[in-house]
Structure formats: structure tokens, C-alpha cells
Write an enzyme that holds these catalytic residues in place. Sequence first.
Site, PDB file in Angstrom:
ATOM      1  N   LEU A 218       0.694  -1.451   0.103  1.00 18.10           N
ATOM      2  CA  LEU A 218      -0.214  -0.223   0.151  1.00 18.10           C
ATOM      3  C   LEU A 218       0.957   1.768   0.126  1.00 18.10           C
ATOM      4  O   LEU A 218       0.579   2.248  -0.610  1.00 18.10           O
ATOM      5  CB  LEU A 218      -0.924  -0.338   1.101  1.00 18.10           C
ATOM      6  N   CYS A 219       1.854   0.992   0.430  1.00 23.67           N
ATOM      7  CA  CYS A 219       2.767   2.431   0.522  1.00 23.67           C
ATOM      8  C   CYS A 219       3.587   2.560  -0.440  1.00 23.67           C
ATOM      9  O   CYS A 219       3.200   3.902  -1.108  1.00 23.67           O
ATOM     10  CB  CYS A 219       4.206   2.179   1.576  1.00 23.67           C
ATOM     11  N   THR A 220       4.001   1.940  -1.347  1.00 23.19           N
ATOM     12  CA  THR A 220       4.005   2.300  -2.778  1.00 23.19           C
ATOM     13  C   THR A 220       2.654   2.096  -3.979  1.00 23.19           C
ATOM     14  O   THR A 220       2.977   3.515  -4.288  1.00 23.19           O
ATOM     15  CB  THR A 220       4.594   0.536  -3.323  1.00 23.19           C
ATOM     16  N   SER A 223       2.115   6.088  -2.362  1.00 24.41           N
ATOM     17  CA  SER A 223       2.986   7.418  -2.483  1.00 24.41           C
ATOM     18  C   SER A 223       4.121   7.170  -3.335  1.00 24.41           C
ATOM     19  O   SER A 223       4.424   8.292  -4.444  1.00 24.41           O
ATOM     20  CB  SER A 223       4.256   8.139  -1.076  1.00 24.41           C
TER      21      SER A 223
END
Length: 343
Positions: A218-220, A223
Amino acid sequence: MDQTAGAEQAQSQDNSGRWAHLQKLLCRGSPLAHPDFEPSEETLTFIRDLCKILIIGAGGLGCELLKDIALLGFTQLDVIDMDIIDLSNLNRQFLFRPQDIGRPKAEVAAEFINKRVPGCRVTPHYCKIQDHGQEFYRQFHIIVCGLDSIVARRWTNGMVLSLLKYDENDQLDQSSIIPLVDGGSEGFKGNARVILPGISACIDCTMDLYPPQVTYPLCTIASKPRLPEHCIEYVRILQWSKEKPFGDISIDGDNPDHIVWIYEKAQERADEFGIQGITYRLTQGTLAENCMHLYMAMASVAESNDYTCTCLYVCTVQVWHLKMGCIKRLIKANARVSQKSSN
């Protein structure tokens, strides 16, 4: 004055006790030791003061690797990560806290380890792995990967291969080999392997071992999107629940209106980040795959932590084994690098 001297003496005793177990392992022989292992104080000194390890990735696997490798006694560590901390990271990436959200992962992880492990010096690099050249990677004795991308793995693999040197008889210079420890986990799957460039099969030689990726961190997605699938997943996971284009209903992968809306929003995000490849068919296929894997993903939340721990254990043990099996070559390589730096 006496209190200061007493504090220094107590700290010295604590530090000496910290290395007691390593001294037992490294300074005396064993019938179970690697045939090339020779017990000596030089080995302990090399691991404690000279050996440099690069950890690529400060996510779920990278955080654990940093902690374990630091506690093993290695004090010269570098970590590279291009992502920032997201709320979704906090349930498994234990080096981060709520107040760290929005900060670079590499910097926060380095600060945490430097503060909690005495004598350890972690240098953070908030950047892409491609931002550094050969001279940067050549300084390390081992590279450990905790990546979530096949593309990044292949680039790192190509870099360590490019550092190999051969003599006039086309014989490999053993001191130019930088072992690569690669680990990864996803759902019920885990992977850990050691690559000796120029000796064993590399990542490009064994691409068939990697299954196609069906889930993305999810972080990839939030952002640093790099693939068209990241843009589609961003719309499916985040924008759909936020904008509610068809009311308070779930996505229907068989509804053309839903697919078209996701496709158009994904195209807008792809244009924002300069990503190509968004098509209606890709959008439809990505939604269908996620519907199929939704139940498996929900069922594997607890189990995935077990697989991450297993993968982490294997990676950390392999780092230790490499040091024991290659210690003489690595000490020689370190002397060569030091001599080159002094010249």
C-alpha cells in the site's frame, strides 16, 4: 570524578559482556564449523569493526533484517529505501511509530537502530537504488535485499555482476565477489536465497522461479507508484471509498460503469506520475484478480507474519553463514579496498 570513572567502567563491562557469545563462536573451533573457518580474534574484529553490509529496503522484511543483523554484532550498516512511512506500515514494520508517518523509512529506521543498539552505525539513504553507482556498491561486503519488486531485484543483480573482475586468464577475482542475499514474502509465499555472482545462478538466470505479482504494498501504491497496476489499485483501494462515485456500494468487477470509472481515474493518476500502459482490459483484469484473491488475502493476514519471520530467519542466518564461510576472502577484500582508498 569517581562517579564518572565508575560509569565508564560499568559501560566497559557491559560492552565486553555483549561480545561474550560471539567470542565463544568465533574464537574457538568446533566439529560443526565450516571447513574453511579458522577461529581467531581477527574474525571477531572484522565483523565488529570492519564488515560493511547494505540492506536494500526498510519495509516489513527490511526492518527485521536491520534489527537482527545489528544485534548479531555487525556495526557498519547502510540502508536504502525510497518510500515514506504510511499508516498501513505500522502493524508490521515495528521500527516506525505514528509520529513518524510521512517521514522517509530509511532515515527513521536508521535513527531507531542507532539509538537502541550501542555501537551500531546505520547510514540511511533516502533515494532509489539507481541513484548510486558502482563505487557506492563496491564498498560493501554483503548486500541483503528485502525488496517488493522484481525490477529492483534484477537491477541489483546486474549491479553486483558488473562489479566482478577477471584476470588476464579470464579467472574470476574472488575478492570482487559481493554475495547477494535476497528475501521476500507475500501472502502464503516466502523466498530466501543466496547468490554468489559469477559462481552460482543469478536472478536473471532463474526468473521462472518468481510467480507473477498479484498484490502490491500500500505504501508503494499511495506514494511512489511505478507500474500501471499501482495506479489501478490506488483507485480501487483508496479513491473508490473516498469519492463513492455510485453511492455506498462495493466495486462490481462485472459492472462496465464501475470499470470505466476506475479506468479513467487510474489514467489520470498514471499521467500525473508519467506511467504508461493503462488500458481498459488491464483495469478489468486487475479488478478480476483482486476479487479472486480477496478471500485468500484476508485469510492469510496472520499467517503472512509467520512466513515473514521464517523468511527473515533464513536471510539472517545466510548472512552469518556467508561471513563464516567467506571470512578469509572478505578480510582480503577489505584490505584491498582500504589500500585503494588510502592511495
